[in-house]
Design an enzyme around this catalytic site. Structure first.
Site, PDB file in Angstrom:
ATOM      1  N   CYS A  97       0.827  -1.203   0.000  1.00  0.00           N
ATOM      2  CA  CYS A  97       0.000   0.000   0.000  1.00  0.00           C
ATOM      3  C   CYS A  97       0.864   1.257   0.000  1.00  0.00           C
ATOM      4  CB  CYS A  97      -0.912   0.006   1.232  1.00  0.00           C
ATOM      5  SG  CYS A  97      -1.911   1.503   1.360  1.00  0.00           S
ATOM      6  N   CYS A 105      -1.254   6.331   7.010  1.00  0.00           N
ATOM      7  CA  CYS A 105      -2.526   5.699   7.387  1.00  0.00           C
ATOM      8  C   CYS A 105      -2.331   4.711   8.534  1.00  0.00           C
ATOM      9  CB  CYS A 105      -3.116   4.987   6.173  1.00  0.00           C
ATOM     10  SG  CYS A 105      -4.603   4.034   6.541  1.00  0.00           S
ATOM     11  N   CYS A 193      -8.249   2.325  -1.080  1.00  0.00           N
ATOM     12  CA  CYS A 193      -7.863   1.493   0.063  1.00  0.00           C
ATOM     13  C   CYS A 193      -7.731   0.058  -0.420  1.00  0.00           C
ATOM     14  CB  CYS A 193      -8.903   1.591   1.181  1.00  0.00           C
ATOM     15  SG  CYS A 193      -8.556   0.496   2.577  1.00  0.00           S
ATOM     16  N   GLN A 287     -20.189  -8.810  10.839  1.00  0.00           N
ATOM     17  CA  GLN A 287     -18.773  -9.094  10.629  1.00  0.00           C
ATOM     18  C   GLN A 287     -18.282  -8.446   9.332  1.00  0.00           C
ATOM     19  OE1 GLN A 287     -16.477 -10.554  12.470  1.00  0.00           O
ATOM     20  NE2 GLN A 287     -17.784 -11.215  14.174  1.00  0.00           N
ATOM     21  N   TYR A 316     -25.216 -11.063  23.695  1.00  0.00           N
ATOM     22  CA  TYR A 316     -24.678 -10.020  22.817  1.00  0.00           C
ATOM     23  C   TYR A 316     -25.000 -10.441  21.381  1.00  0.00           C
ATOM     24  CZ  TYR A 316     -21.897  -9.861  27.134  1.00  0.00           C
ATOM     25  OH  TYR A 316     -21.494  -9.879  28.450  1.00  0.00           O
ATOM     26  N   CYS A 411     -13.003 -10.942  19.640  1.00  0.00           N
ATOM     27  CA  CYS A 411     -12.149 -10.198  18.710  1.00  0.00           C
ATOM     28  C   CYS A 411     -10.920  -9.633  19.411  1.00  0.00           C
ATOM     29  CB  CYS A 411     -12.932  -9.069  18.037  1.00  0.00           C
ATOM     30  SG  CYS A 411     -13.580  -7.840  19.193  1.00  0.00           S
TER      31      CYS A 411
END
EC number: 2.1.1.-
Length: 458
Positions: A97, A105, A193, A287, A316, A411
């Site tokens: 990138c 970034c 991106c 997700q 949740y 996560c």
């Protein structure tokens, strides 16, 4: 009149000598040997004086020049960027990138690492957190140390999977879209991106101006052609006319209430997982990786092995992804209770699961709602808490319900490890752990831990 008490010599010096401000070390450079990877997308090094450096844009074993980006003399640690690589790792590649690198970034942590090395580094972080916070070795957690890529993501070095189906672009004062720099409100303007999914890139957000906007979030649904943008105007600004390269629905974030309101088009997108369509409204949680929902449902169901007639909890629960999968498998004689804090997500979950008579969705915080249900026994539990984890109190309650198996989706490996420690205190052990690289080029992973009563494993 009473005389004022005489000041001590120390008090007199404190008055006479002004308190000195901490000396900032931002911009200082140190030549350092880089040590192990740490949780958060950086590696650990030390200055010659022994001060800890958290260094980004480097890899274990390298020798680099590290420039301090945050910190001061006497601080417990400093943050830094590797601005010169003196002795590179064999795992280093040139970042694909053009917007990656020191001061640029902040969206990707490991653009400079080979894909296999990224997964190995993530595995080392998970193992370290398990050991430090739960006292578990990988073997004790039923994990072979592998971090598995999603289907289609195993690419050669220098190629980047386009996986991010939801991207929030920040907008600078000139109306240019970009991404925020690491730990900063500053914006790096970009024209593309690399990790954005094709459905996001084809909207062309970066190729037009966004006057008066603070952020523009782009969403490309998986399993449908639904596209959505969510605009957050700056105070007092008017919405621009949205003309993009593909049809989209448009939402806006209210200046006063912070809610997400429809401007035109559908107020939701349709996502697809486990052979079921899910409505996700108002920028609600889903997700981000297009393969993530199916990957996680498969891992959870394989770990739980639901039976007809089971009573299950989905905590949740969001828009009902795991509740729907459970309901399919426990059948008409089983039952599923989902609990979710977000009001819009609850509305979506009830809509998505309306065909199941024995599924109930309750709105509120898990720690508040679950005790009020009066449930004192269940067969299965799924919990997918926010990044901070479920916490001791909730885990203690869940440990009393006698579940045959518990699936914990996480996560954040640190929060997972802390909660696994609490589950151990409550009489549960980890049967298996699976770790998935559902966020390539970043430091993030997704984990699925399957727990069972410790007595069963004896």
């Amino acid at each position: 009149m009473q005389a004022e008490p005489k000041k001590s010599q120390a008090e007199q010096r404190a008055v006479a000598e002004p308190v000195s401000e901490p000396v900032s070390l931002v911009g200082e450079e140190y030549e350092v040997e880089v040590g192990p990877v740490a949780h958060g997308g950086h590696c650990i090094a030390r200055t010659s004086e022994g001060q800890v450096l958290f260094v980004r844009h480097t890899l274990p074993g390298e020798r680099v020049v590290a420039r301090v980006t945050e910190g001061e003399e006497g601080a417990r640690f400093l943050r830094a960027d590797a601005v010169e690589i003196l002795d590179p790792s064999k795992d280093r590649i040139e970042a694909p990138c053009p917007f990656a690198g020191p001061g640029r970034c902040g969206g990707c942590d490991w653009q400079h690492a080979k894909p296999g090395a990224q997964r190995r580094l993530k595995g080392e972080v998970v193992a370290e957190q398990l050991q430090r916070l739960a006292g578990l070795t990988p073997e004790e957690a039923g994990w072979d140390g592998t971090v598995m890529p999603a289907e289609g993501d195993k690419l050669p070095a220098g190629q980047v999977p386009s996986w991010r189906t939801r991207v929030q672009f920040a907008v600078d004062a000139d109306g240019r879209a970009g991404l925020r720099r690491h730990r900063s409100h500053e914006i790096e303007p970009i024209d593309h991106c690399m990790i954005a999914a094709e459905g996001v890139s084809e909207l062309g957000i970066e190729r037009r101006d966004w006057p008066g906007m603070a952020t523009v979030e782009a969403i490309a649904a998986t399993g449908s052609q639904d596209r959505q943008v969510i605009l957050t105007p700056r105070p007092g600004a008017r919405l621009p006319i949205v003309e993009l390269d593909r049809p989209v629905s448009v939402m806006r974030v209210g200046e006063k209430d912070g809610g997400v309101h429809r401007v035109h088009g559908r107020p939701f997108v349709r996502e697809r997982a486990d052979d079921r369509t899910y409505r996700v409204g108002s920028g609600g949680f889903w997700q981000v990786h297009p393969k993530a929902a199916d990957t996680l449902v498969t891992a959870v169901m394989q770990g739980l092995l639901p039976r007809k007639g089971d009573m299950a909890l989905d905590l949740y629960c969001g828009v009902g992804l795991f509740a729907g999968a459970l309901a399919d498998r426990v059948g008409d004689q089983g039952a599923v209770l989902g609990i979710e804090f977000g009001k819009r997500a609850v509305e979506d979950a009830r809509h998505n699961l309306a065909a199941f008579d024995r599924v109930r969705i309750e709105q509120g915080k898990v720690e508040s709602v679950l005790p009020r249900t009066g449930i004192d026994e269940v067969d299965l539990i799924v919990l997918d808490p926010p990044r901070a984890g479920a916490g001791r109190k909730t885990v203690q309650h869940l440990s009393t319900l006698g579940a045959r198996r518990i699936a914990y989706v996480a996560c954040d490996p640190a929060a997972l490890a802390r909660d696994l420690g609490y589950f151990q205190d409550g009489g549960y052990r980890v049967r298996t752990l699976r770790v998935f690289d559902l966020f390539p080029m970043t430091a993030h992973v997704e984990c699925v831990a399957i727990l069972e009563p410790a007595a069963k494993g004896l």
